[in-house]
Every structure is written in C-alpha cells, then in structure tokens.
Design a protein around this motif. Structure first.
Motif, PDB file in Angstrom:
ATOM      1  N   ALA A  99       0.817  -1.218   0.000  1.00 53.65           N
ATOM      2  CA  ALA A  99       0.000   0.000   0.000  1.00 53.65           C
ATOM      3  C   ALA A  99       0.848   1.263   0.000  1.00 53.65           C
ATOM      4  CB  ALA A  99      -0.945  -0.013   1.202  1.00 53.65           C
ATOM      5  N   GLU A 100       2.013   1.203   0.658  1.00 58.14           N
ATOM      6  CA  GLU A 100       2.859   2.394   0.745  1.00 58.14           C
ATOM      7  C   GLU A 100       3.758   2.588  -0.471  1.00 58.14           C
ATOM      8  OE1 GLU A 100       5.006  -1.040   2.775  1.00 58.14           O
ATOM      9  OE2 GLU A 100       2.954  -0.262   2.605  1.00 58.14           O
ATOM     10  N   SER A 101       3.725   1.654  -1.403  1.00 56.33           N
ATOM     11  CA  SER A 101       4.597   1.729  -2.570  1.00 56.33           C
ATOM     12  C   SER A 101       4.219   2.908  -3.466  1.00 56.33           C
ATOM     13  CB  SER A 101       4.511   0.435  -3.378  1.00 56.33           C
ATOM     14  OG  SER A 101       5.197   0.559  -4.607  1.00 56.33           O
ATOM     15  N   LYS A 102       5.241   3.549  -4.008  1.00 58.93           N
ATOM     16  CA  LYS A 102       5.032   4.644  -4.960  1.00 58.93           C
ATOM     17  C   LYS A 102       5.381   4.208  -6.390  1.00 58.93           C
ATOM     18  CE  LYS A 102       5.937   8.234  -1.514  1.00 58.93           C
ATOM     19  NZ  LYS A 102       6.764   9.417  -1.150  1.00 58.93           N
ATOM     20  N   PHE A 103       5.487   2.895  -6.570  1.00 59.85           N
ATOM     21  CA  PHE A 103       5.909   2.363  -7.866  1.00 59.85           C
ATOM     22  C   PHE A 103       4.956   2.757  -8.989  1.00 59.85           C
ATOM     23  CE2 PHE A 103       6.672  -1.736 -10.462  1.00 59.85           C
ATOM     24  CZ  PHE A 103       7.600  -1.100 -11.260  1.00 59.85           C
ATOM     25  N   LYS A 104       3.648   2.791  -8.690  1.00 58.88           N
ATOM     26  CA  LYS A 104       2.682   3.075  -9.758  1.00 58.88           C
ATOM     27  C   LYS A 104       2.918   4.445 -10.389  1.00 58.88           C
ATOM     28  CE  LYS A 104      -1.047   5.040  -6.914  1.00 58.88           C
ATOM     29  NZ  LYS A 104      -2.452   4.858  -6.458  1.00 58.88           N
ATOM     30  N   GLY A 105       3.447   5.378  -9.619  1.00 65.54           N
ATOM     31  CA  GLY A 105       3.706   6.707 -10.148  1.00 65.54           C
ATOM     32  C   GLY A 105       4.831   6.753 -11.157  1.00 65.54           C
ATOM     33  N   LYS A 106       5.602   5.664 -11.235  1.00 58.01           N
ATOM     34  CA  LYS A 106       6.703   5.602 -12.185  1.00 58.01           C
ATOM     35  C   LYS A 106       6.308   4.930 -13.503  1.00 58.01           C
ATOM     36  CE  LYS A 106      10.086   5.267  -8.424  1.00 58.01           C
ATOM     37  NZ  LYS A 106      11.184   4.467  -7.829  1.00 58.01           N
ATOM     38  N   ILE A 107       5.069   4.438 -13.564  1.00 63.28           N
ATOM     39  CA  ILE A 107       4.626   3.698 -14.743  1.00 63.28           C
ATOM     40  C   ILE A 107       3.799   4.609 -15.652  1.00 63.28           C
ATOM     41  CG2 ILE A 107       3.292   1.737 -15.593  1.00 63.28           C
ATOM     42  CD1 ILE A 107       5.841   0.980 -14.066  1.00 63.28           C
ATOM     43  N   LYS A 108       4.203   4.708 -16.888  1.00 58.57           N
ATOM     44  CA  LYS A 108       3.435   5.426 -17.904  1.00 58.57           C
ATOM     45  C   LYS A 108       3.245   4.473 -19.076  1.00 58.57           C
ATOM     46  CE  LYS A 108       1.533   9.218 -19.664  1.00 58.57           C
ATOM     47  NZ  LYS A 108       0.355   9.876 -19.070  1.00 58.57           N
ATOM     48  N   HIS A 109       2.068   3.900 -19.175  1.00 59.45           N
ATOM     49  CA  HIS A 109       1.792   2.941 -20.230  1.00 59.45           C
ATOM     50  C   HIS A 109       1.571   3.691 -21.541  1.00 59.45           C
ATOM     51  CE1 HIS A 109       0.650  -1.061 -21.567  1.00 59.45           C
ATOM     52  NE2 HIS A 109      -0.374  -0.547 -22.210  1.00 59.45           N
ATOM     53  N   PRO A 110       2.086   3.170 -22.673  1.00 61.39           N
ATOM     54  CA  PRO A 110       1.873   3.857 -23.955  1.00 61.39           C
ATOM     55  C   PRO A 110       0.389   4.057 -24.252  1.00 61.39           C
ATOM     56  CG  PRO A 110       3.561   2.178 -24.184  1.00 61.39           C
ATOM     57  CD  PRO A 110       2.948   1.986 -22.827  1.00 61.39           C
ATOM     58  N   ALA A 111       0.007   5.306 -24.488  1.00 59.57           N
ATOM     59  CA  ALA A 111      -1.385   5.673 -24.755  1.00 59.57           C
ATOM     60  C   ALA A 111      -1.404   6.754 -25.821  1.00 59.57           C
ATOM     61  CB  ALA A 111      -2.071   6.170 -23.483  1.00 59.57           C
ATOM     62  N   TYR A 112      -2.501   6.811 -26.577  1.00 60.18           N
ATOM     63  CA  TYR A 112      -2.605   7.725 -27.712  1.00 60.18           C
ATOM     64  C   TYR A 112      -3.887   8.530 -27.595  1.00 60.18           C
ATOM     65  CZ  TYR A 112       0.983   4.491 -29.160  1.00 60.18           C
ATOM     66  OH  TYR A 112       2.115   3.729 -29.181  1.00 60.18           O
ATOM     67  N   PRO A 113      -3.805   9.858 -27.794  1.00 57.52           N
ATOM     68  CA  PRO A 113      -5.002  10.694 -27.667  1.00 57.52           C
ATOM     69  C   PRO A 113      -6.044  10.338 -28.715  1.00 57.52           C
ATOM     70  CG  PRO A 113      -3.196  11.923 -28.669  1.00 57.52           C
ATOM     71  CD  PRO A 113      -2.616  10.625 -28.207  1.00 57.52           C
ATOM     72  N   CYS A 114      -7.310  10.455 -28.330  1.00 59.67           N
ATOM     73  CA  CYS A 114      -8.427  10.117 -29.222  1.00 59.67           C
ATOM     74  C   CYS A 114      -9.480  11.200 -29.181  1.00 59.67           C
ATOM     75  CB  CYS A 114      -9.071   8.786 -28.811  1.00 59.67           C
ATOM     76  SG  CYS A 114      -8.028   7.338 -29.011  1.00 59.67           S
ATOM     77  N   VAL A 115     -10.176  11.371 -30.297  1.00 55.75           N
ATOM     78  CA  VAL A 115     -11.355  12.234 -30.366  1.00 55.75           C
ATOM     79  C   VAL A 115     -12.428  11.494 -31.159  1.00 55.75           C
ATOM     80  CG1 VAL A 115     -10.074  14.398 -30.217  1.00 55.75           C
ATOM     81  CG2 VAL A 115     -10.547  13.400 -32.449  1.00 55.75           C
ATOM     82  N   GLU A 116     -13.661  11.844 -30.890  1.00 55.60           N
ATOM     83  CA  GLU A 116     -14.788  11.262 -31.619  1.00 55.60           C
ATOM     84  C   GLU A 116     -15.391  12.334 -32.517  1.00 55.60           C
ATOM     85  OE1 GLU A 116     -19.047   9.027 -30.615  1.00 55.60           O
ATOM     86  OE2 GLU A 116     -17.494   9.217 -29.078  1.00 55.60           O
ATOM     87  N   ARG A 117     -15.478  12.029 -33.794  1.00 58.78           N
ATOM     88  CA  ARG A 117     -16.006  13.000 -34.765  1.00 58.78           C
ATOM     89  C   ARG A 117     -16.529  12.250 -35.975  1.00 58.78           C
ATOM     90  NH1 ARG A 117     -12.798  18.494 -36.383  1.00 58.78           N
ATOM     91  NH2 ARG A 117     -13.604  19.014 -34.317  1.00 58.78           N
ATOM     92  N   GLY A 118     -17.760  12.589 -36.406  1.00 53.69           N
ATOM     93  CA  GLY A 118     -18.330  11.989 -37.601  1.00 53.69           C
ATOM     94  C   GLY A 118     -18.579  10.501 -37.486  1.00 53.69           C
TER      95      GLY A 118
END
Length: 428
Positions: A110-129
């Motif tokens: 519970a006290e781990s700060k490991f999750k703050g070091k993880i940035k999973h590859p993600a790509y911005p999205c928009v919805e149009r048409g």
C-alpha cells in the motif's frame, strides 16, 4: 515503375519505418464509435500501423487507446476490466486511465510509490463523424483535428462503414484514385447501382472508355481530372480529390445521390482498413439509401456477420459467377462495386511488386501520389506543415462537370471543388 527500394519505403508502415513515421503525423481513423458504444463497455482490439492496441470508453465517456500488452507482465489488456474510470489488467490488477497513467497497483504494498513511475503507452483520441480518431506521432507535432466534410456533418447526413482488406494500404488507395477502371470493372453494374443509375454522367462514362488524365498537386494532395469527350465542343470531367495520406473523394453522379469517400488505413503491412463513407451536405440521408448502405451495397461491403471481413473473399474466390460474367451481368463475375474492386486488388498479392509494372498514361495520378508520399517522408523533419494535415486541406469536394474544351479543368471547376457548408455540390 518503382525500384525495389522505393516500393519498400512506401509499403512498410510499422514503428521506425519511414512511411510509418510519416503516417503517424496525421490523425488516424481508428475505429467506429459504435464499437465502444457506452461507458464501461467491453474493450476492443485495434491494430494500426503494425501496433496492437486496446480501445475502451471509461466511466465518464472518455476514450482510451492503449498498447495492448500490460506494462507489468505483458498480458493482454483485452481481458481487462473496464471499471471506475480505468482499464484493469485481469492478471495482477494493474489499472490504467485513458492517458496511460497507472492509477492502481494492488499487487504492490500500500505504501509503494511504484505506480507513479509507470506510464503505459497511450494515444489521444477524439470522436467526430461517427469515427474515433487517434494521433500516434510526436505530441509536440500533433496537427489540428480533421475537418473532412463528411466528418463535420450531422449523423443523419452521413453513413460510415469499414471492412478488412487483405492487402497493403497503398494498392487499395491506388485503386481509389484510378478513374479509368470504372469503365471496365464496373461497366455492367452501374445502371443498377443507386449512385450511378439514371445520371447523365454515366452515359459519358460508358461511351468513352479511354479517359485522358490531367493531374496537378493541391495543397492537401492531388487534383485528378479524368476527361471524356461529350461532343465536338465539350469535355466531361470527373475530378477526384486525393487528400494525403489516404483519403479519396469520389466524383459524384447527379446531385440527387449522396457523395462518396474512402480512407485506406494500414493495419499492418499486408492488411488495411477500407473505410467507406456516403454523405450529403444539404439533407438527411433517406431511409431507402440507408438501408441500401447497411446491406453493403454501392461502395460498402457485405461482411461476414460479427466481423469486418467481406462475405466474398479469397477463400471462396469472391463468389465469382462465371455465367453472370458470360451474360454481361457483371464484367468480372464478382457481384457488387466494392467487391469488384477489392477482389482485383487482393489478387495482386498482399504487397504488389511494383518493379514488374508497366504504367501507362492513365496511371498518372498513381505515379504522382507515390512521389508525393515519398517526398513528404523525406522532408517531414523540416518542420513545415505536411500536405493533408491542415483543416483547410480537408475542406474540398470532388465534382463532375462539363466544360468547353479550351477551359482547363482546374479553372472551370475551381468553385465546385471548395466546400461551401449548406450548399449543394456540383455534378452531372
């Protein structure tokens, strides 16, 4: 004819390839909005440019597009739980938000700060048409959102479908800018097709099977003029817009029919998504038109239920009917405008060996499109805006017009090639 090296440069679109890096500089049609229809619905697999991805709509309706494999032990996030504003891996419970932040890591103390070091590859999205668009290039180079006419209309004015095509994107797209094949591949079906039947332009198209091509560069791609003779004084021009890197707008037949357009988006080097769009800028689509489109008629495809693979495919020889071919009910024996195109394009193999081609005058647009793509790939690091990446490049139309023989089509059709919201398009 291309060299082998040029062909390889054009068709390879994975991470780190020259064409792949170019295509990632544009907004990409990734999936239909209906594929993730509501918050916390099941995630779906998406593959683009050789990358395996997962799309989901979170509790607040935001859209996420993540690399498929979890950053922990590389299990597929397809099996993840879409819950409480994030996608949770089913293996060890790591949870990601739509931006790829790891927001929960229950397998750690519970006290781990490991999750703050993880940035999973993600790509911005928009919805149009009715489409979910993503951008996969460098964040600092992200262009403005696409403003293709069909993407800016009310949903009642537009119908969008997609199908799997089992070829490299380039040969599919080259079919979209090849106007000369229409007089042959579709010759015996246009009288029955709802987008062609009863139009004056169809008469000229069938009477003159040897169009003369004039191709010029536009700010966004190419203007492709296919010229057919009407009489001693006039030409019938079909003017196609090709917008980089993969959009085509079909020259219309008559003003009572909806316009048509395509996009050809790589899944990997040997498959692509073929997007097909019908739209009308001044009215809602009629029920009879929509039913025809939903049945896979016209430029759309009859797909195997529950999939995007066409019912007519390589496994069944595209349901070819040799008797229909002999009886001149279809030119190739394959039923349907879309299937007639993709059956021939897939017959070339997953990637065409363009060193074996022998190109003629009717291939001028294909030659110049290849040059534009290669040139853009070579200069994309210059910082200059890419052709087809700016909204003003999208605000164009195709047209069909009759012009005096002495009038250059770019001049005579100039006003017809500009989107004027709420105004009718120009067609014969």
């Amino acid at each position: 004819m291309l060299t082998r090296e040029q062909n390889e440069r054009l068709v390879r679109t994975g991470p780190g390839t020259e064409m792949g890096e170019l295509l990632r500089r544009y907004w990409i049609p990734a999936l239909l909005a209906d594929e993730i229809p509501e918050p916390d619905c099941p995630p779906v697999r998406v593959q683009l440019l050789g990358q395996r991805l997962i799309a989901f709509r979170d509790t607040l309706g935001r859209i996420g597009l993540l690399d498929e494999m979890c950053s922990h032990r590389t299990a597929s996030l397809f099996f993840g739980r879409n819950e409480e504003c994030g996608l949770r891996c089913a293996y060890h419970g790591w949870k990601y938000d739509v931006e790829g932040n790891c927001v929960d890591m229950p397998s750690e103390p519970a006290e781990s700060k490991f999750k703050g070091k993880i940035k999973h590859p993600a790509y911005p999205c928009v919805e149009r048409g009715g489409v979910i668009w993503t951008y996969m290039g460098p964040p600092e180079l992200k262009p403005e959102l696409p403003e293709l006419e069909w993407a800016m209309l009310d949903s009642s004015q537009c119908f969008v479908s997609k199908r799997l095509q089992e070829t490299n994107f380039l040969q599919a797209m080259e079919g979209g800018i090849d106007s000369s094949h229409v007089s042959f591949a579709h010759r015996f079906n246009m009288d029955d097709d709802p987008m062609h039947a009863g139009t004056e332009g169809l008469v000229y198209l069938k009477n003159d099977t040897r169009p003369k091509f004039e191709v010029t560069e536009s700010d966004g791609g190419l203007l492709i003029g296919a010229r057919r003779t009407v009489d001693d004084e006039n030409y019938y021009w079909r003017v196609t817009q090709w917008i980089m890197p993969w959009y085509t707008i079909i020259p219309p037949f008559g003003t009572h029919n909806p316009l048509g357009a395509h996009a050809w988006v790589p899944i990997d080097d040997e498959r692509c998504w073929a997007w097909s769009i019908n739209y009308h800028p001044t009215r809602d689509l009629h029920d009879v038109e929509l039913e025809s489109m939903k049945r896979g008629e016209g430029i759309h495809s009859k797909n195997i239920p529950g999939t995007y693979r066409p019912l007519a495919n390589a496994d069944n020889d595209y349901l070819i009917d040799r008797q229909a071919q002999r009886d001149k009910r279809t030119f190739s024996g394959v039923e349907g405008i879309a299937a007639q195109d993709f059956s021939l394009q897939e017959s070339m193999g997953p990637i065409v060996d363009r060193t074996k081609e022998r190109l003629g005058t009717s291939d001028a647009a294909i030659i110049l499109a290849r040059r534009r793509l290669l040139a853009a790939a070579e200069t994309m690091e210059s910082g200059e805006p890419l052709p087809g990446a700016k909204p003003e490049h999208h605000r164009v139309r195709s047209a069909s017009v009759i012009l005096p023989k002495a009038t250059p089509f770019q001049e005579g059709a100039r006003e017809a090639l500009i989107v004027k919201p709420g105004e009718e398009f120009v067609s014969i």
